[in-house]
Design a protein around this motif. Structure first.
Motif, mmCIF file in Angstrom:
data_model
loop_
_atom_site.group_PDB
_atom_site.id
_atom_site.type_symbol
_atom_site.label_atom_id
_atom_site.label_comp_id
_atom_site.label_asym_id
_atom_site.label_seq_id
_atom_site.Cartn_x
_atom_site.Cartn_y
_atom_site.Cartn_z
ATOM 1 N N TYR A 1 0.856 -1.240 -0.014
ATOM 2 C CA TYR A 1 -0.241 0.031 0.073
ATOM 3 C C TYR A 1 0.959 1.355 -0.072
ATOM 4 N N LYS A 2 1.899 1.295 0.749
ATOM 5 C CA LYS A 2 2.884 2.350 0.963
ATOM 6 C C LYS A 2 3.447 2.672 -0.518
ATOM 7 N N GLU A 3 3.800 1.487 -1.169
ATOM 8 C CA GLU A 3 4.490 1.846 -2.460
ATOM 9 C C GLU A 3 3.528 2.164 -3.333
ATOM 10 N N PHE A 4 2.473 1.647 -3.351
ATOM 11 C CA PHE A 4 1.403 2.210 -4.460
ATOM 12 C C PHE A 4 0.962 3.711 -4.075
ATOM 13 N N GLN A 5 1.230 4.170 -2.826
ATOM 14 C CA GLN A 5 0.728 5.705 -2.638
ATOM 15 C C GLN A 5 1.793 6.412 -2.994
ATOM 16 N N GLU A 6 3.046 5.932 -2.971
ATOM 17 C CA GLU A 6 4.256 6.977 -3.443
ATOM 18 C C GLU A 6 4.219 6.890 -5.018
ATOM 19 N N ASP A 7 3.757 5.890 -5.785
ATOM 20 C CA ASP A 7 3.466 5.959 -6.985
ATOM 21 C C ASP A 7 2.639 6.742 -7.401
ATOM 22 N N ILE A 8 1.456 7.060 -6.728
ATOM 23 C CA ILE A 8 0.407 7.809 -6.958
ATOM 24 C C ILE A 8 0.864 9.393 -6.736
ATOM 25 N N VAL A 9 1.670 9.601 -5.735
ATOM 26 C CA VAL A 9 2.217 11.167 -5.589
ATOM 27 C C VAL A 9 2.841 11.657 -6.754
ATOM 28 N N ASP A 10 3.836 10.444 -7.133
ATOM 29 C CA ASP A 10 4.901 10.818 -8.285
ATOM 30 C C ASP A 10 3.961 11.021 -9.368
ATOM 31 N N MET A 11 2.957 10.290 -9.748
ATOM 32 C CA MET A 11 2.029 10.300 -11.162
ATOM 33 C C MET A 11 1.220 11.791 -11.019
ATOM 34 N N LYS A 12 0.921 11.961 -9.900
ATOM 35 C CA LYS A 12 0.181 13.431 -9.940
ATOM 36 C C LYS A 12 1.181 14.410 -9.860
ATOM 37 N N GLU A 13 2.220 14.431 -9.594
ATOM 38 C CA GLU A 13 3.137 15.539 -9.767
ATOM 39 C C GLU A 13 3.437 15.851 -11.222
ATOM 40 N N TYR A 14 3.720 14.702 -11.688
ATOM 41 C CA TYR A 14 4.131 14.500 -13.243
ATOM 42 C C TYR A 14 3.243 15.369 -14.053
ATOM 43 N N ILE A 15 1.754 14.754 -13.859
ATOM 44 C CA ILE A 15 0.877 15.411 -14.697
ATOM 45 C C ILE A 15 0.069 16.783 -14.273
ATOM 46 N N GLY A 16 0.721 17.203 -13.354
ATOM 47 C CA GLY A 16 0.452 18.701 -12.970
ATOM 48 C C GLY A 16 -0.846 18.551 -12.093
ATOM 49 N N MET A 17 -1.119 17.523 -11.358
ATOM 50 C CA MET A 17 -2.480 17.488 -10.375
ATOM 51 C C MET A 17 -2.068 17.838 -9.302
ATOM 52 N N GLN A 18 -0.863 18.031 -8.859
ATOM 53 C CA GLN A 18 -0.571 18.721 -7.400
ATOM 54 C C GLN A 18 0.845 19.428 -7.868
ATOM 55 N N ASP A 19 1.445 20.423 -6.876
ATOM 56 C CA ASP A 19 2.436 20.976 -6.862
ATOM 57 C C ASP A 19 3.610 20.123 -7.009
ATOM 58 N N ASN A 20 4.676 20.594 -8.078
ATOM 59 C CA ASN A 20 5.680 19.650 -8.420
ATOM 60 C C ASN A 20 6.936 20.296 -8.431
ATOM 61 N N SER A 21 7.798 20.034 -7.794
ATOM 62 C CA SER A 21 9.046 20.559 -7.709
ATOM 63 C C SER A 21 10.031 20.162 -9.040
ATOM 64 N N ASP A 22 9.599 19.582 -9.779
ATOM 65 C CA ASP A 22 10.479 18.780 -10.855
ATOM 66 C C ASP A 22 10.069 19.844 -11.989
ATOM 67 N N SER A 23 11.052 20.459 -12.662
ATOM 68 C CA SER A 23 10.822 21.236 -13.561
ATOM 69 C C SER A 23 10.110 20.893 -14.955
ATOM 70 N N LEU A 24 10.595 19.433 -15.104
ATOM 71 C CA LEU A 24 9.851 19.020 -16.095
ATOM 72 C C LEU A 24 8.536 18.089 -15.872
ATOM 73 N N SER A 25 7.492 18.757 -16.058
ATOM 74 C CA SER A 25 6.358 18.128 -15.944
ATOM 75 C C SER A 25 5.484 18.539 -17.071
ATOM 76 N N THR A 26 4.120 17.877 -17.066
ATOM 77 C CA THR A 26 3.246 18.462 -18.357
ATOM 78 C C THR A 26 2.860 19.947 -17.859
ATOM 79 N N SER A 27 2.747 20.344 -16.641
ATOM 80 C CA SER A 27 2.325 21.853 -16.508
ATOM 81 C C SER A 27 3.618 22.644 -17.150
ATOM 82 N N SER A 28 4.756 22.192 -16.766
ATOM 83 C CA SER A 28 5.930 22.991 -17.265
ATOM 84 C C SER A 28 6.072 23.210 -18.734
#
Length: 860
Positions: free
Chosen positions: A407-434
């Motif tokens: 469950y913990k591993e899956f939750q970490e996946d979800i956070v990374d996915m959301k950041e990447y597609i701009g569903m939440q704040d993202n420190s990574d400059s390369l994301s769909t929002s960027s």
């Protein structure tokens, strides 16, 4: 008085005669009734006798069941010999009629009809199944069924994990496809040459770059800061590809000025030349006139001296003429040089204009491509956002069933996915929002370049007016560049590491399958049976039960994973089929029957194999004779030996069936092993490092994760090869792995061979396995139950038929074995006690006989 007495006597006599007639009629009626009752009783008795005779005859017919079939497989069936020229009905009638002849007791058999004949192979295998169930329910199966159910429950516990994993990998695949669009955008905007796996690098270790890209035109002197590049190796690789349009415009303005200056100088020199030419003309005319006057004015006799004196010296005009001619030559040369200079500047202007136009149009095209890619990324990110929500919903729904660690591993996946597609704040400059935020800049740049290109259609001529006009265009274009910028079109290269080319373990593992799966998981490939199906009238073929369809196999999955490509079959492998829970009791009984009566690859004892060919001693002579006639020895050498594997797969040869089951084992074990490696931190880190090295940098997290998944999946598959080798060697393997039971290390993975597989497999115990461990037979049970009742019944009948043909000859077919039928016999009884026609009609008499029908419906 006497007359009255006489009348009275006459009347009494008449009355007595009437009574006699009346009584006689009554007596006849009573006798007729009695005879009718007796005749009716005879008919009913005959019907009872006929019914009993028919039932006894049918029972006698059934008693001649195929004894060898029952002794070997506990299946009842009357085998029609298939006499030439006779139908099944005719053969049955002939047999039953023979039994009935001695039992009819004065009753005559008129005709007989046989209908609704049920063969062993009829009713979608239900007849065969019912016989199996009738036999198996009396067997002592309690402990066996209990063990099977425990193992099935253990297997079913993986369903929840598999469902989440399947959803995760499907979402991850979509994100990976999105990352590939990101790479494409990087190539279109930045000029870094990429493919679906990351940055492309030459053998020398330098980055490959494109000739045209959206950031190729720059408005300032190119530098890492001006270009928004945070990695020196990227800038160095692209430094000679940039086109400084501001510098080009400034140079063009300078060339315009120089060309105009040349025009002015040419104009001045031309005027000077005209003046010199005029002066030259005047001097030439003066000198000519002086020459004429000199000839006319001097005497002829005194001429010699003067002429000799004059010839020895030049006049002032002649000296001046020479000076003028010398200057004129210099001026003409200067004009020619200035023309060349001006033409050179104009050529440079045209060349720069051509460069600007080409750069503008090509850059504009790349900008258009980039905008299309951004639109695609934006659209995909919205769709993937729904997938991520669906994935999160599945994870939350299975939270209590998949364990805290997963469950913990899956939750970490979800956070990374959301950041990447701009569903939440993202420190990574390369994301769909960027990258979506690049759109306004690209649109503005495209507009500016379009205007520059349009204005550059200006016609440049040699005239200063034209050059001045072009200079104004250049200055206007230069002013446009105030709004042109590329520094905001940034990609994150901070994690880019260019290393020497490393080999993906996928390619090495794929190379192991050159000789097929069995060569990797069976100790001696030459020991595999070469048995094959004999005959065309197998029950499964008649019932159109097709062989196992060739789905995804190890080779096709690895083929798709070569060059680090993610294969959709990886996701599909996690789709477990647990539909076998329906009618589980029936399936377990049928399953146990198959395990008891049919052979399989790892069988060490001979008892189960003997079940397929043994007969009672009393049948030995007949069996020997039949075998001699049909050359059963030759047949046995060719028939299938791996019978359970055939029931599962349905292929024509032992090798194909064993290979199909081995593939099922490998894929199922791969799934179970993947669940472990996915949660093993050390193995995850190793796979991630390899994936990052293959991609080149980690800013595209989904792509790195996707390739990491490929590596983990292949790792799990290699472990599955070890597991399958152990299972086929008679060893037991845990259903779920742990650190202590997982055998393959990363070093093993990149240097794996069959010898390594055999060595690692030998570490598993050779026993029947505990509840958490599965043997080869346990997996066969699982595959049989998942196979479905219909396939199991018909393919079991195939094996039974082929094995019985070894004993009874090639003419034995289960489709000729009767299980049940309906028989109707039409009988007639001679008349005896009634001669009255109307009574005969009531009782059904025809031509001296009473006809009636009896019916028997029976089955084994």
């Amino acid at each position: 008085m006497r007359k009255q007495q006489l009348k009275l006597m006459t009347y009494n006599k008449e009355k007595q005669a009437s009574i006699t007639v009346y009584l006689t009629l009554i007596l006849l009626l009573v006798v007729a009734i009695l005879c009718t009752v007796v005749e009716s009783a005879r008919i009913n008795g005959a019907r009872g006798i006929g019914k009993s005779a028919l039932t006894a005859s049918v029972d006698s017919f059934y008693s001649l069941y195929q004894r060898e079939l029952y002794d070997t497989y506990r299946i009842f069936g009357y085998n029609l010999n298939g006499e030439s020229g006779k139908t099944a009905q005719e053969q049955i009638i002939e047999e039953i009629s023979t039994y009935m002849e001695d039992n009819l007791k004065g009753i005559e058999l008129d005709t007989m009809e046989v209908s609704n004949i049920a063969m062993l192979t009829d009713y979608e295998g239900e007849i065969f199944l019912n016989q199996v169930l009738s036999f198996m329910k009396y067997s002592a199966l309690g402990e066996v069924i209990k063990e099977v159910l425990e193992k099935l429950n253990l297997y079913e516990s993986s369903e929840d994990t598999s469902e989440v994993m399947e959803k995760k990998l499907a979402t991850q695949e979509s994100l990976g496809e999105l990352s590939k669009d990101m790479l494409k955008l990087m190539s279109q905007v930045e000029g870094v040459d990429t493919d679906e796996n990351g940055v492309r690098v030459t053998k020398a270790g330098t980055i490959k770059v494109k000739n045209t890209f959206a950031k190729r035109i720059v408005a300032k002197a190119p530098s890492m800061q001006a270009l928004g590049i945070n990695k020196e190796i990227i800038y160095n690789s692209l430094s000679n590809k940039y086109f400084n349009i501001s510098l080009a415009l400034q140079n063009s303005i300078e060339y315009c000025d120089k060309a105009v200056a040349s025009n002015k100088e040419i104009e001045r020199l031309k005027k000077q030349k005209e003046k010199l030419e005029k002066e030259k003309s005047e001097l030439e005319e003066t000198i000519a006139n002086q020459s004429k006057q000199s000839k006319k004015g001097d005497p002829e006799d005194g001429n010699t001296k003067d002429e000799e004196g004059a010839s020895s010296s030049e006049t002032a005009e002649e000296k001046q003429l020479k000076e003028v001619e010398a200057v004129l030559t210099t001026v003409s040369a200067s004009i020619q040089e200035e023309n060349k200079s001006r033409d050179k500047y104009i050529t440079l202007l045209k060349d720069i204009r051509e460069d600007i136009c080409d750069a503008s149009i090509n850059t504009g095209l790349r900008i258009e491509d980039a905008l299309n890619t951004i639109s695609r990324i934006e659209g995909k990110s919205k769709e993937i956002a729904k997938e991520v929500d669906g994935y999160e919903e599945v994870v939350e729904g299975k939270k209590d069933k998949i364990g805290e660690e997963l469950y913990k591993e899956f939750q970490e996946d979800i956070v990374d996915m959301k950041e990447y597609i701009g569903m939440q704040d993202n420190s990574d400059s390369l994301s769909t929002s960027s990258v979506i935020s690049m759109r306004p800049t690209l649109i503005e740049n495209e507009k500016i370049l379009g205007e520059i290109y349009t204005k550059s259609s200006y016609s440049i001529t040699k005239e200063s007016e034209s050059l001045e006009g072009w200079k104004k265009v250049l200055q206007s274009n230069k002013d446009l560049l105030v709004g042109y910028q590329v520094s905001t079109l940034r990609f994150d290269y901070s994690t880019l590491v260019i290393e020497p080319e490393i080999d993906s373990p996928v390619d090495h593992i794929y190379s192991l399958f050159t000789d097929g799966i069995l060569s990797l998981v069976v100790d001696d490939i030459n020991s595999i049976s070469d048995g094959s199906i004999k005959g065309e009238n197998l029950p499964s073929l008649l019932a159109s039960v097709e062989p196992e369809e060739s789905g995804a196999d190890c080779e096709s999955i690895l083929e798709g994973c070569k060059d680090n490509q993610y294969n959709s079959d990886i996701t599909n492998s996690f789709a477990l089929d647990n539909s076998f829970v329906n009618d589980l009791v029936e399936q377990l009984l049928l399953n146990q029957y198959q395990m008891d009566f049919f052979n399989e690859f790892t069988q060490c004892d001979t008892q189960k194999a003997d079940n397929n060919s043994k007969l009672n001693e009393e049948n030995a002579a007949n069996s020997k004779e039949t075998s001699s006639e049909t050359k059963a020895g030759d047949v046995q050498a060719k028939t299938l030996q791996y019978e359970l594997e055939y029931i599962i797969s349905g292929h024509k040869t032992d090798k194909e069936n064993l290979g199909s089951v081995a593939t099922k084992l490998i894929l199922l074990r791969t799934l179970m092993n993947f669940v472990y490696v996915y949660t093993d931190k050390e193995k995850n880190a190793t796979a991630y490092a390899t994936a990052a090295a293959l991609v080149g940098f980690t800013c595209l997290a989904p792509l790195v994760t996707l390739i990491k998944t490929v590596i983990l999946f292949v790792w799990a598959m290699v472990e599955a090869l070890v597991d399958t080798y152990a299972l086929l060697d008679g060893r037991s393997v845990p259903l779920f792995k742990s650190k202590s039971t997982f055998k393959v290390t990363y070093n093993d993975l990149i240097s794996m061979s069959k010898k390594n597989i055999a060595g690692l497999a030998s570490k598993y115990p050779k026993d029947q396995g505990k509840i958490g461990e599965f043997t080869y037979s346990n997996y066969l049970r699982l595959f049989l139950i998942m196979n479905g009742t219909r396939k199991n019944c018909y393919r079991s009948m195939d094996i039974i038929q082929m094995n019985m043909q070894k004993v009874l000859g090639d003419g034995f077919y289960l489709s000729n074995c009767i299980f049940g039928m309906e028989v109707q016999a039409y009988m007639k009884l001679p008349e005896q006690f009634i001669t009255f026609p109307f009574m005969k009609r009531i009782l059904g008499e025809t031509e001296g006989y009473y006809s009636f029908r009896v019916r028997a419906i029976d089955a084994y």
